[in-house]
Scaffold this active site. Structure first.
Site, short mmCIF file in Angstrom:
data_model
loop_
_atom_site.label_atom_id
_atom_site.label_comp_id
_atom_site.label_asym_id
_atom_site.label_seq_id
_atom_site.Cartn_x
_atom_site.Cartn_y
_atom_site.Cartn_z
CG ASP A 64 -1.99 1.02 1.17
OD1 ASP A 64 -1.94 1.89 0.28
OD2 ASP A 64 -2.92 0.94 2.00
CG ASP A 65 -0.02 4.73 0.04
OD1 ASP A 65 -0.87 4.29 -0.76
OD2 ASP A 65 -0.29 5.58 0.91
CB CYS A 104 -6.48 2.94 -1.31
SG CYS A 104 -4.98 3.37 -0.42
NE ARG A 108 -5.87 -0.79 -1.57
CZ ARG A 108 -5.01 -1.49 -0.83
NH1 ARG A 108 -5.35 -2.66 -0.34
NH2 ARG A 108 -3.82 -0.99 -0.54
CE LYS A 161 -6.10 0.57 2.26
NZ LYS A 161 -5.21 1.75 2.23
CG HIS A 163 -9.84 1.31 1.13
ND1 HIS A 163 -8.83 2.23 1.05
CD2 HIS A 163 -10.95 2.01 1.52
CE1 HIS A 163 -9.27 3.43 1.38
NE2 HIS A 163 -10.57 3.32 1.67
CB SER A 186 -6.71 3.88 4.79
OG SER A 186 -6.73 3.71 3.40
CG HIS A 261 -1.86 4.06 3.84
ND1 HIS A 261 -2.18 4.93 4.86
CD2 HIS A 261 -2.66 4.38 2.80
CE1 HIS A 261 -3.14 5.74 4.44
NE2 HIS A 261 -3.44 5.44 3.18
CG ASP A 313 -2.42 0.93 -3.03
OD1 ASP A 313 -1.21 1.24 -2.89
OD2 ASP A 313 -3.32 1.37 -2.29
CG ASN A 314 -1.64 4.38 -4.14
OD1 ASN A 314 -2.65 3.91 -3.64
ND2 ASN A 314 -0.71 4.97 -3.39
CE LYS A 334 -2.57 7.80 -1.09
NZ LYS A 334 -2.66 7.14 0.22
MG MG Z 1 -2.60 3.15 -1.36
#
Ligand code: MG
Length: 498
Positions: A64-65, A104, A108, A161, A163, A186, A261, A313-314, A334
């Site tokens: 995540d991130d 996110c 996803r 996670k 989301h 998150s 994240h 994811d990003n 991001k």
């Molecule tokens: Mg993310």
């Protein structure tokens, strides 16, 4: 010809394809790639004496991130990621792998459905992701990767996670997963304003109790607030337990880590583990987790029948300074549609099937995993809707190029840019966060970069790109003519849904 195992078939096809690359045009390459891929998938098992063809297992590890530049095998100089580097050296490492969004929830949704989030209400121009006060989530008529695999007998577990909606009808166990252990949104949501320092101060020395995030088991709250210091380790333990429990039948493990994240947390064993501070510790614990997954598959004799894919994811959340990651040579991070927001590390590992030690500059996206895995599993791709993913198994198996030539860069419901082959044309640009995020800059004619020569998107091309722009504008017109945008799930308030 004497063939002893599938890996020999894969390597034979791989070498044969490399020879063809030197002699044929792309269309003929694609035709032959399909034939070679079929050869690996069909002939491989039948040529092995006594071998049975069993559907492969799939593991998606989703950070995540995490930034494009955050792993050793992507050039980071102080974070150590030996297990991910091993995955890359034994498998296939992508240099041009994209997520479908720079935040996110839409990213996803795209991974799970193989579809651009603008097609199913999982993006918005008003709220960029789902929040605890959101009443929407992934629509029931979407087919998730887990549902498509469950349909052909897979056991599916989600550990991390989600989301894609926190109400019961949106949770993993309502969307094809037999098991779920993780947080529904998150880890910086549900902030308790009367606990800990105010504002962003709470992130610099975070404590789990500053955020009232629930940790869920199935559809029940298991722990609240979630103890985030041990969350990476606990997701990993749950995932490896699931693998051992399901080793005798096909499975899909989705391991979407909550980290890196912000707020950042790692287990006590990883305190001071890296030379890159807290952020580095967090990445090195995720790398440890990857090692646990790989060694579990090897110990159980499953490695040669399991495809593991790692991505994020990003891009990195740059406004958090050294608590955010690095996009390496790419521009921004991001929240925006510069490459730093959406180009990610991508590593595929499948001993004996994916020829090792390869780096590919071919285009691929997270949406491609849906049709690729469902096809490899012998499942059914939904034919009553537009799918944006494309089957990249020839690229994975080393039998051909990626069929993908185009990537769309959406921000909410706005198509900001299109990449076709090496050319990227921005129709609009906008900063990721802060005051810059309010300013939309329109570009007509579009702002064009050649990413092969300028991956940092620093020097707009001013001549010699006319044909490429014409092609991109045709692609945009065709894409938009077929696009229907439903109401956004992200804008539904909680009270309306209950
Ligand atoms: Mg993310």
């Amino acid at each position: 010809m004497i063939v002893t195992d599938q890996s020999t078939v894969a390597h034979f096809c791989c070498v044969f394809y490399d020879v063809l690359l030197l002699t044929l045009g792309r269309n003929r390459q694609m035709k032959i790639a399909r034939i070679l891929t079929l050869a690996v998938l069909l002939l491989g098992p039948s040529l092995v004496s006594g071998a049975e063809s069993t559907p492969p297992n799939f593991v998606i590890i989703f950070a995540d991130d995490l930034g494009y530049g955050d792993l050793t095998c992507y050039g980071h100089e102080s974070i150590q990621t030996p297990n991910l580097d091993r995955m890359a050296s034994e498998g296939l490492r992508f240099t041009q792998f994209y997520s479908a969004a720079s935040v996110c929830t839409p990213s996803r949704a795209a991974l799970m459905t193989g579809r651009l989030p603008v097609r199913n209400g999982m993006s918005s121009d008003k709220r960029r992701v789902l929040f605890p006060n959101s009443g929407g989530g992934i629509p029931a008529d979407e087919v998730t990767l887990a549902e498509a695999l469950q349909e052909v007998g897979y056991s599916c577990g989600c550990f991390g996670k989600w989301h894609l909606g926190h109400l019961p009808q949106f949770l993993p166990t309502s969307n094809g997963f037999d098991t779920y252990f993780g947080i529904p949104y998150s880890n910086d949501m549900d902030r308790l304003n009367d606990v800990g320092p105010k504002g962003r101060e709470a992130f610099w020395d975070p404590k789990s109790e500053y955020w009232n995030v629930p940790l869920m088991q199935g559809q029940e709250i298991h722990e609240r607030p979630a103890d985030q210091t041990t969350i990476t380790r606990r997701y990993t333990e749950a995932a490896t337990r699931f693998i051992r429990e399901h080793k005798d039948s096909p499975f899909f493990v989705y391991l979407p880590h909550s980290m890196p994240h912000v707020p950042l947390f790692r287990s006590p064993e990883f305190e001071g583990h890296s030379k890159r501070g807290l952020y580095g510790d967090v990445i090195e614990e995720i790398d440890w987790s990857v090692g646990q997954i790989l060694s579990t598959l090897e110990e159980e004799g499953l490695a040669k029948n399991t495809c593991v894919f790692f991505t994020s994811d990003n891009g990195p959340w740059l406004i958090f300074g050294d608590h955010g990651g690095s996009a390496g040579p790419l521009r921004d991070g991001k929240g925006c549609t510069w490459d730093g927001g959406m180009r990610e590390p991508g590593i595929a590992w499948w001993p004996g099937k994916i020829p090792g030690g390869r780096v590919t500059n071919e285009l691929a996206t997270s949406m491609d995993l849906f049709p690729t895995f469902v096809t490899l599993a012998g499942g059914k791709i939904p034919d009553d809707r537009i799918l944006d993913g494309t089957d990249i198994s020839p690229l994975l198996l080393g039998t051909g190029p990626s069929p993908r030539e185009t990537v769309y860069f959406y921000r909410g419901t706005r198509l900001m840019a299109i990449r076709h082959q090496d050319w990227k044309a921005h129709f609009m640009t906008q900063g990721a966060y802060g005051a810059e995020a309010g300013k939309v800059e329109k570009h007509d004619p579009p702002l064009v970069f050649n990413l092969k020569e300028d991956q940092g998107e620093q020097d707009p091309v001013t001549s010699g790109h006319e044909e490429a722009v014409k092609k991109i504008l045709e692609i945009r017109a065709e894409h938009e003519a077929a696009l229907e945008i439903p109401p956004s799930q992200l804008e539904i308030p909680l009270r309306e849904a209950s």
